[in-house]
Design a protein around this motif. Structure first.
Motif, PDB file in Angstrom:
ATOM      1  N   ASN A 110      -1.722  73.198 -15.290  1.00 53.10           N
ATOM      2  CA  ASN A 110      -1.886  74.262 -14.293  1.00 53.10           C
ATOM      3  C   ASN A 110      -1.196  73.876 -12.988  1.00 53.10           C
ATOM      4  O   ASN A 110      -0.575  74.708 -12.332  1.00 53.10           O
ATOM      5  CB  ASN A 110      -3.372  74.520 -14.022  1.00 53.10           C
ATOM      6  CG  ASN A 110      -4.055  75.238 -15.175  1.00 53.10           C
ATOM      7  OD1 ASN A 110      -3.394  75.637 -16.131  1.00 53.10           O
ATOM      8  ND2 ASN A 110      -5.364  75.383 -15.100  1.00 53.10           N
TER       9      ASN A 110
ATOM     10  N   ASN B 200       2.002  75.676 -11.241  1.00 53.59           N
ATOM     11  CA  ASN B 200       1.945  76.129  -9.847  1.00 53.59           C
ATOM     12  C   ASN B 200       3.109  75.547  -9.042  1.00 53.59           C
ATOM     13  O   ASN B 200       3.714  76.228  -8.218  1.00 53.59           O
ATOM     14  CB  ASN B 200       0.630  75.691  -9.187  1.00 53.59           C
ATOM     15  CG  ASN B 200      -0.530  76.596  -9.575  1.00 53.59           C
ATOM     16  OD1 ASN B 200      -0.324  77.652 -10.154  1.00 53.59           O
ATOM     17  ND2 ASN B 200      -1.732  76.159  -9.249  1.00 53.59           N
TER      18      ASN B 200
ATOM     19  N   LYS C 256       0.007  85.668  -6.208  1.00 52.64           N
ATOM     20  CA  LYS C 256       1.093  86.088  -7.100  1.00 52.64           C
ATOM     21  C   LYS C 256       0.883  87.529  -7.542  1.00 52.64           C
ATOM     22  O   LYS C 256      -0.248  88.007  -7.598  1.00 52.64           O
ATOM     23  CB  LYS C 256       1.147  85.142  -8.300  1.00 52.64           C
ATOM     24  CG  LYS C 256       1.503  83.725  -7.837  1.00 52.64           C
ATOM     25  CD  LYS C 256       1.326  82.668  -8.887  1.00 52.64           C
ATOM     26  CE  LYS C 256       1.433  81.300  -8.208  1.00 52.64           C
ATOM     27  NZ  LYS C 256       1.090  80.218  -9.108  1.00 52.64           N
TER      28      LYS C 256
ATOM     29  N   GLY D  45      -6.058  79.255 -12.313  1.00 52.19           N
ATOM     30  CA  GLY D  45      -5.574  77.900 -12.585  1.00 52.19           C
ATOM     31  C   GLY D  45      -6.325  76.832 -11.816  1.00 52.19           C
ATOM     32  O   GLY D  45      -6.841  75.871 -12.404  1.00 52.19           O
TER      33      GLY D  45
END
Ligand SMILES: Nc1ncnc2c1ncn2[C@@H]1O[C@H](COP(=O)(O)OP(=O)(O)OP(=O)(O)O)[C@@H](O)[C@H]1O
Ligand SMILES: [Mg+2]
Lengths: 450, 181
Positions: free
Chosen positions: A344, A348, A405, A414
């Protein structure tokens, strides 16, 4: 003074005294009457107020039970009847333990404020109640007390929270489901990348094998002319023409080329299969199916395999480097959870690098993963050269569903998953340092003694 | 002051002296009430002072002596009129100790506006009782007489002494009752 005069004086005084007494009596009677009027009105007021209190008590949705100091039930309102299924007559005079099998006398009553301390209203406690039919249920109770004229009254307010508990459990279940979904989603996404990663070696393994097949057909031709040469030598009938044929076939098939290419093709093929094998192994390590208990894992190896399976995610946007402390001892860990966290954070980082890149630039960003032992902790940091996290949202990034996002790009799970995995499940810590336009570093610490 | 004290006083004068004496002191005292009293009424205590002064003039006896003697008589009368105040008590100490918290409380039920003296009890010995008496009126002799009446009623051998110096600036009177060995 004569007798008569004296008697008259006395009689006069007595008469006046009697009148005085009568007047006083009348006065008293009037006062009494007025007092009585007041009392009647007061009684009516009290009755009305009592009725109002009673209506409120009966109307409220919370069960309200009053007790005397020894814990005996004095009153039991309608909601309490509904909650417990007892009638007023069945419980009044009984000990409160009848309603609380685990006994609130222990834990909750301990907190009953001292007699004089009338102001304090109760805090909420969770308790288990027992209904008339014997079934048990969760409830929230709060205790407070009132001072009556002669004694103290304990007020227990009860709320059935079975529904709420159920909703809570459902929510927890949903959360687990959601996490599972996220994990599946990331594996699905990875699968596409992995397919791509495996495709390249498979392709050149195929090409090389086809080349070897052709090459072997050529060599087969050469071998059959060698057979003839061998026979001629045995019969001592070797001819010039036969030698020329050998040479011309060797020329035709470009033997020198084959001799140098075939070993290369073989080693490339072996490389390719190695690569595929490594990816498959990493994939297996990454997902660690079905281990629910912590086991001692090699953090460095786990990171390596996560890097491997996610290669397709980062390779176009970043150079990924590692600086791993190879002396790091194994750490008690839920491997698949840990891998998910690293993945995750890498994803990112890649997003942040893409985000921070100007449209025309082709330069790649950088991701650096380091491991290190720090006292009793294993420290893992993941640094990226991405866009950074603005101060204003830094405190929110670990919140579930917080995302910057666009729709379809991020669900904001996440880091929430990372947080619960590291902090809740491993008793570790996860922190972030970031500078807008420079980059971000996530630092994870795991205790080496689980 | 409660009317019963006045009615009892006049009856006392009539009995001990004569109806003429009672009539006379009423006539010479120039009273607002003209000597008309009912036991359930309330009258200025100065009238009692005037009546006693007049009696003193007529008889030549000292005012304190007269009040004291009347006090003793009054106790006997009161327990006859209100026998319920006596029930349950077997000694003067017991009865006197109940004045403040029981008897006065009952008096107040009947006469909420009665201005009663206060009794405060001290004692460090079972054979001794000290009563600090405080009143807005100058009737410590009346109290002393009544206490003596009480001792007499129970037929006990108790000496009563008193002095006015409870504490500097305190108008109270200290009665000391000591049971004789
Ligand atoms: N390395 C980073 N650099 C800059 N911002 C970051 C970085 N990591 C996280 N963030 C910020 O934190 C937010 C939350 O991250 P998180 O991983 O929880 O959710 P997401 O990436 O938006 O969605 P998901 O991971 O569920 O697909 C991101 O939307 C982003 O704004
Ligand atoms: Mg994310």
């Amino acid at each position: 003074m004569d007798e008569l005069e004296l008697l008259e004086n006395r009689l006069q005084r007595e008469r006046l005294a009697r009148k005085q007494a009568e007047a006083l009596l009348e006065e008293k009677s009037e006062t009494l009457y007025l007092l009585n009027q007041d009392l009647v009105k007061l009684a009516a007021d009290l009755a009305e107020r009592e009725e109002a209190s009673r209506s409120i008590l009966e109307a409220t949705g919370d069960g309200i039970i009053t007790l005397d100091e020894s814990g005996r039930i004095d009153s039991f309102n309608r909601a309490a009847k509904g909650i417990f299924g007892y009638s007023q007559e069945q419980v009044v005079g009984q000990n409160i333990d009848k309603l609380f099998p685990m006994g609130i006398t222990g834990e909750a009553f301990k907190n009953i404020p001292h007699m004089q301390d009338m102001e304090r209203s109760g805090e909420l406690h969770e308790a288990t109640g027992r209904r008339a039919d014997g079934s048990e249920f969760f409830m929230e109770i709060s205790l407070s007390q009132g001072q009556l004229l002669q004694r103290r009254m304990i007020i227990v307010s009860v709320r059935d929270i079975t529904q709420r508990k159920k909703a809570e459990e459902e929510r927890k279940y949903m959360e687990i489901q959601l996490r599972q979904a996220q994990k599946l989603e990331s594996i699905g996404q990875l699968a596409a990348g992995i397919a791509h990663e495996i495709n390249t070696p498979i392709q050149f393994v195929g090409d090389n094998t086809r080349f070897l097949l052709d090459a072997f057909a050529d060599i087969e031709r050469l071998l059959s002319i060698y057979d003839q040469v061998l026979e001629a030598v045995r019969a001592n009938e070797i001819t010039e023409g036969l030698v020329t044929s050998v040479n011309s076939i060797a020329n035709e098939i470009d033997l020198d080329y084959l001799r140098s290419e075939i070993p290369q093709a073989i080693s490339q093929t072996l490389d390719g299969t190695d690569r595929v094998a490594r990816i498959v192994r990493a994939m297996k390590e990454f997902s660690h199916p079905g281990d629910e208990a912590k086991s001692l894992i090699d953090i460095n190896k786990a990171i390596q395999s996560t890097i491997t399976v996610s290669r397709n995610e980062w390779k176009y946007d970043a150079e990924l480097e590692t600086d791993l402390d190879l002396t790091l001892p194994t750490v008690p860990c839920l491997a698949s959870e840990f891998n998910q966290v690293i993945l995750n954070i890498i994803v990112n980082a890649v997003h942040a690098i893409r985000d921070g890149k100007s449209d025309d630039s082709t330069a790649k960003g950088a991701i650096l993963i380091t491991t290190k032992q720090e006292g009793d902790w294993a420290k893992i940091s993941i640094r990226d050269s991405g866009s950074g996290i603005p101060e204003a949202i830094r405190s929110k990034i670990f919140d579930p569903f917080f995302t910057t996002k666009g729709v379809g790009k991020g669900t904001g799970q996440g880091l929430a998953i990372a947080y619960s995995a590291i902090v809740d499940k491993h008793a570790g810590t996860i922190d972030v340092q970031s500078e807008v336009g420079v980059g971000t570093t996530f630092t994870i610490k795991l205790p080496m003694q689980g | 002051m409660k009317g019963v004290v006045f009615t009892e006083f006049l009856e006392y004068v009539e009995e001990c002296y004569s109806p003429e004496m009672a009539d006379k002191i009423i006539a010479t005292s120039s009273l607002c009430s003209y000597g008309v009293y009912t036991s359930v009424g309330t009258y200025p205590h100065q009238e009692l002072v005037k009546l006693i002064s007049a009696l003193s003039t007529e008889t030549g006896r000292q005012v304190p002596d007269l009040i004291h003697a009347f006090g003793k008589h009054l106790f006997g009368r009161l327990i006859r009129i209100y026998p319920m105040f006596l029930t349950g008590f077997s000694s003067s100490f017991e009865l006197l100790r109940s004045v403040q918290d029981q008897i006065h409380v009952k008096v107040r039920m009947l006469y909420p506006d009665a201005e009663l003296p206060t009794f405060e009890y001290q004692s460090n010995h079972p054979d001794q009782l000290i009563i600090i008496y405080r009143s807005k009126r100058p009737f410590k002799d009346l109290a002393a007489g009544m206490i003596e009446g009480c001792i007499e009623h129970f037929g006990e051998a108790i000496t009563l002494t008193w002095d006015s110096s409870v504490q500097p600036g305190d108008a109270g009177v200290r009665f000391v009752l000591e049971r004789k060995a």
